[in-house]
Write a protein that holds these residues in place. Structure first.
Motif, PDB file in Angstrom:
ATOM      1  N   SER A 120       0.856  -0.951   0.118  1.00 14.47           N
ATOM      2  CA  SER A 120       0.037  -0.119  -0.070  1.00 14.47           C
ATOM      3  C   SER A 120       0.560   1.168  -0.076  1.00 14.47           C
ATOM      4  CB  SER A 120      -0.773   0.213   1.253  1.00 14.47           C
ATOM      5  OG  SER A 120       0.001  -0.021   2.271  1.00 14.47           O
ATOM      6  N   GLN A 121       0.150   2.441  -0.183  1.00 21.16           N
ATOM      7  CA  GLN A 121       1.030   3.593  -0.324  1.00 21.16           C
ATOM      8  C   GLN A 121       1.504   3.755   1.206  1.00 21.16           C
ATOM      9  OE1 GLN A 121      -1.307   6.584  -2.544  1.00 21.16           O
ATOM     10  NE2 GLN A 121      -1.090   5.797  -4.196  1.00 21.16           N
ATOM     11  N   GLU A 122       0.357   3.532   2.067  1.00 22.14           N
ATOM     12  CA  GLU A 122       1.106   3.908   3.831  1.00 22.14           C
ATOM     13  C   GLU A 122       2.332   2.944   3.624  1.00 22.14           C
ATOM     14  OE1 GLU A 122      -3.287   4.483   3.344  1.00 22.14           O
ATOM     15  OE2 GLU A 122      -1.980   2.888   2.708  1.00 22.14           O
ATOM     16  N   THR A 178       5.076  11.157   3.925  1.00 26.22           N
ATOM     17  CA  THR A 178       3.562  10.766   4.301  1.00 26.22           C
ATOM     18  C   THR A 178       2.925  10.222   3.094  1.00 26.22           C
ATOM     19  OG1 THR A 178       3.188  13.100   2.935  1.00 26.22           O
ATOM     20  CG2 THR A 178       3.603  13.165   5.529  1.00 26.22           C
ATOM     21  N   ARG A 179       1.655   9.784   3.370  1.00 18.91           N
ATOM     22  CA  ARG A 179       1.013   8.881   2.143  1.00 18.91           C
ATOM     23  C   ARG A 179       0.560  10.003   1.201  1.00 18.91           C
ATOM     24  NH1 ARG A 179      -3.932   8.530   0.315  1.00 18.91           N
ATOM     25  NH2 ARG A 179      -4.621   6.499  -0.519  1.00 18.91           N
ATOM     26  N   SER A 180       0.265  11.126   1.636  1.00 20.16           N
ATOM     27  CA  SER A 180      -0.204  12.026   0.167  1.00 20.16           C
ATOM     28  C   SER A 180       1.086  12.476  -0.483  1.00 20.16           C
ATOM     29  CB  SER A 180      -0.731  13.341   1.112  1.00 20.16           C
ATOM     30  OG  SER A 180       0.483  14.080   1.896  1.00 20.16           O
ATOM     31  N   ALA A 211       5.215   4.903   2.239  1.00 13.91           N
ATOM     32  CA  ALA A 211       5.342   5.991   2.924  1.00 13.91           C
ATOM     33  C   ALA A 211       6.164   5.660   4.193  1.00 13.91           C
ATOM     34  CB  ALA A 211       4.245   6.958   3.560  1.00 13.91           C
ATOM     35  N   GLU A 212       5.928   4.776   5.028  1.00 18.04           N
ATOM     36  CA  GLU A 212       6.721   4.064   6.080  1.00 18.04           C
ATOM     37  C   GLU A 212       8.073   3.632   5.810  1.00 18.04           C
ATOM     38  OE1 GLU A 212       4.654   1.158   7.730  1.00 18.04           O
ATOM     39  OE2 GLU A 212       2.839   2.064   8.392  1.00 18.04           O
ATOM     40  N   ASN A 219       1.576   9.443  -2.779  1.00 19.84           N
ATOM     41  CA  ASN A 219       0.517   9.415  -3.852  1.00 19.84           C
ATOM     42  C   ASN A 219       0.622  10.543  -4.823  1.00 19.84           C
ATOM     43  OD1 ASN A 219      -2.594   8.633  -4.727  1.00 19.84           O
ATOM     44  ND2 ASN A 219      -2.816  10.993  -4.121  1.00 19.84           N
TER      45      ASN A 219
END
Length: 230
Positions: A183-185, A194-196, A188-189, A199
């Motif tokens: 996932s994008q989360e 950040t996820r934004s 990001a980690e 994205n």
């Protein structure tokens, strides 16, 4: 003069009866101190803080390594696949508990090797110890590269590098599809943003033709230009 006594000839063991050790065969099959275990998606293989008493070898599937801080913040530190080891820190005498959590992100087949069996094989079988040391050096170099990436590169470059690394699992000639479970989360980690932001850059990469994604995400070699661009 008495003739010298003849000693009985030594019976040599036929070469066909000598069982040679093959590291890949050892890692592919169950045996003494080794069991093949299957995990479903999102199932924990081991958890942070639990006793560290075995090493795992991924035969099929992919696994996420994560850590949780005392404040409860979780971070993904690695995504691993076939041919990778898990929990190898347990062979160090000062690591009695797991330092991270390993979670299956796809259905997985994993070889569990008891610590005693792992140490015994490392001491007795040089081919296996050579393979294992080479793997540890490779992981160390990868970790150092990750640190340099975090310190000096932009989040856009870090994302591009992470996608390229994920896409090249098991293949040297061309990237493979990145599984949809990343996932994008999680991305990001992994890259410390950040996820934004992830994205935003994913949309940018798609518009430029570096990636395609609908149900699955495909990474093209052209994404390498982002990493190489100064």
């Amino acid at each position: 003069m008495p003739s010298p006594r003849r000693l009985p000839k030594r019976q040599l063991r036929p070469l066909s009866q000598i069982k040679l050790f093959h590291p890949r065969e050892f890692l592919a099959n169950a045996g003494i101190g080794r069991t093949i275990q299957h995990y479903a998606r999102k199932q924990a293989i081991f958890s942070q803080g639990k006793p560290a008493d075995s090493v795992y070898y991924i035969q099929e599937g992919r696994v996420r390594l994560s850590v949780v801080s005392k404040q409860g913040k979780e971070a993904t530190i690695a995504l691993l696949g076939p041919g990778d080891f898990l929990g190898e820190g347990c062979i160090a005498s000062d690591q009695s508990v797991r330092m991270a959590t390993a979670t299956a992100i796809t259905d997985c087949a994993v070889l569990k090797i008891e610590k005693r069996e792992m140490l015994s094989t490392l001491h007795e079988e040089h081919k296996f110890s050579d393979l294992f040391v080479a793997y540890l050096v490779q992981r160390h170099n990868h970790t150092q590269a990750d640190l340099v990436d975090q310190l000096f590169n932009s989040s856009e470059k870090r994302l591009a590098r992470a996608l390229l690394l994920l896409a090249s699992f098991g293949k040297k000639d061309r990237p493979e599809e990145v599984i949809p479970d990343v996932s994008q989360e999680t991305l990001a980690e992994m890259i410390g943003t950040t996820r934004s932001r992830v994205n935003f850059f994913m949309n940018k990469f798609r518009k430029l033709g570096f990636i395609d994604y609908n149900d699955r995400l495909r990474v093209h070699n052209s994404l390498l230009s982002v990493v190489l661009h100064e």
